[in-house]
Design an enzyme around this catalytic site. Structure first.
Site, PDB file in Angstrom:
ATOM      1  N   CYS A   6       0.808  -1.225   0.000  1.00  0.00           N
ATOM      2  CA  CYS A   6       0.000   0.000   0.000  1.00  0.00           C
ATOM      3  C   CYS A   6       0.840   1.273   0.000  1.00  0.00           C
ATOM      4  CB  CYS A   6      -0.973  -0.061   1.179  1.00  0.00           C
ATOM      5  SG  CYS A   6      -2.366   1.055   0.999  1.00  0.00           S
ATOM      6  N   ARG A  51     -12.499   6.253  -1.437  1.00  0.00           N
ATOM      7  CA  ARG A  51     -11.629   5.318  -0.714  1.00  0.00           C
ATOM      8  C   ARG A  51     -12.064   3.910  -1.042  1.00  0.00           C
ATOM      9  NH1 ARG A  51      -7.817   6.948   2.311  1.00  0.00           N
ATOM     10  NH2 ARG A  51      -6.849   5.103   3.166  1.00  0.00           N
ATOM     11  N   HIS A  60      -3.581  -5.597   2.392  1.00  0.00           N
ATOM     12  CA  HIS A  60      -3.274  -5.791   3.806  1.00  0.00           C
ATOM     13  C   HIS A  60      -3.911  -7.123   4.191  1.00  0.00           C
ATOM     14  CE1 HIS A  60      -2.058  -1.554   4.332  1.00  0.00           C
ATOM     15  NE2 HIS A  60      -3.079  -1.240   3.580  1.00  0.00           N
TER      16      HIS A  60
HETATM   17  N1  GLN Z   1      -2.036   6.975   1.802  1.00  0.00           N
HETATM   18  C1  GLN Z   1      -2.243   5.942   0.919  1.00  0.00           C
HETATM   19  C2  GLN Z   1      -3.644   5.870   0.346  1.00  0.00           C
HETATM   20  O1  GLN Z   1      -4.662   6.006   1.016  1.00  0.00           O
HETATM   21  C3  GLN Z   1      -1.824   4.631   1.541  1.00  0.00           C
HETATM   22  C4  GLN Z   1      -2.748   4.089   2.590  1.00  0.00           C
HETATM   23  C5  GLN Z   1      -2.308   2.774   3.172  1.00  0.00           C
HETATM   24  O2  GLN Z   1      -1.113   2.433   3.220  1.00  0.00           O
HETATM   25  N2  GLN Z   1      -3.272   2.038   3.688  1.00  0.00           N
HETATM   26  O3  GLN Z   1      -3.740   5.683  -0.824  1.00  0.00           O
END
Ligand code: GLN
Length: 243
Positions: free
Chosen positions: A94, A128, A195
């Site tokens: 990520c 998101r 994740h």
């Molecule tokens: N900041 C990044 C995004 O939201 C990575 C987030 C994360 O590592 N979960 O795209």
């Protein structure tokens, strides 16, 4: 045989239990009969990358990414890029994955330059992406090609011709929600949005990373057959989860 697992920026990049990837690598390597050393490589350190076999770089929020980005603009960034060129096995997740591309443009603030290991760039998107993911990865050996995990990111990553996706999205959004790609692979360097943490849910992927690291260091990769009934059942349960 001995394997050194390096956990890069453990204090900054470890959102949603990404540390579990280090535990999975260490535990399975030991079960396979190998000696394991885990090194925590904190910000500001100059790790001796030539003695590391698998490097893990977890995810983090934009705030942590700024700090890590700055550190990677120092000498470590060039050393890491050279080690990856030399075949170092890397798992980046990520926010860490984003920083191995050309850049990450967050919603607010300056563009964060990456290491350009991956021919890819990331731009914060309006939505998101949160949920369970299943991908199919033809780059992985048979029996390891279905990879499951959990994504939570707003960054949209677009791959260029110099990099291959880790896989094709079967469930979830992946790199950008549009082209069905997920993650990236360059040499032995893997990037993914997954994740979970991803490795405990995908024991075959752990073994694939260990095999690559053993082959690179010792020229062969002896892995004991393990009783994976529990791990495989957990993996299959994750495949069936709704998004
Ligand atoms: N900041 C990044 C995004 O939201 C990575 C987030 C994360 O590592 N979960 O795209």
């Amino acid at each position: 045989m001995k394997l050194v697992i390096g956990h890069l920026y453990p204090e900054l990049m470890g959102i949603y239990g990404d540390r579990g990837n280090v535990l999975a690598l260490a535990r399975r390597a030991a079960w396979h009969g190998h000696e394991v050393e885990v090194r925590h490589l904190a910000r500001g350190e100059r790790p001796h990358l030539a003695s590391v076999d698998v490097l893990v770089l977890g995810g983090g929020q934009d705030k942590e990414q700024v700090v890590v980005c700055e550190d990677l603009q120092g000498p470590l960034g060039g050393e890491l890029r050279a080690a990856i060129e030399d075949g170092l096995v890397v798992l980046s997740i990520c926010g860490g994955y984003q920083l191995l591309g050309h850049y990450y443009q967050p919603h607010r603030g300056d563009k964060l330059p990456g290491l350009s290991v991956f021919d890819a760039y990331t731009v914060a998107g309006p939505e998101r992406f949160i949920g369970n993911v299943v991908i199919s990865s033809p780059l992985l050996p048979e029996g390891a090609q279905t990879v499951v995990g959990f994504e939570n990111h707003s960054g949209l990553t677009y791959l260029g011709p110099g990099v291959q996706p880790l896989g094709t999205v079967l469930k979830g959004k992946g790199n950008n929600g549009r082209d069905a790609t997920e993650g990236a692979v360059y040499k032995n360097c893997f990037g993914t949005y997954l994740h979970g943490p991803v490795l405990p849910k995908n024991p075959r992927l752990v073994d694939h990373l260990l095999a690559r690291a053993l082959e690179r260091r010792y020229g062969s990769a002896p892995l004991n057959p393990l009783d994976d009934r529990l791990e495989v059942a957990a993996h299959q349960a994750a495949v069936r989860l709704p998004r």
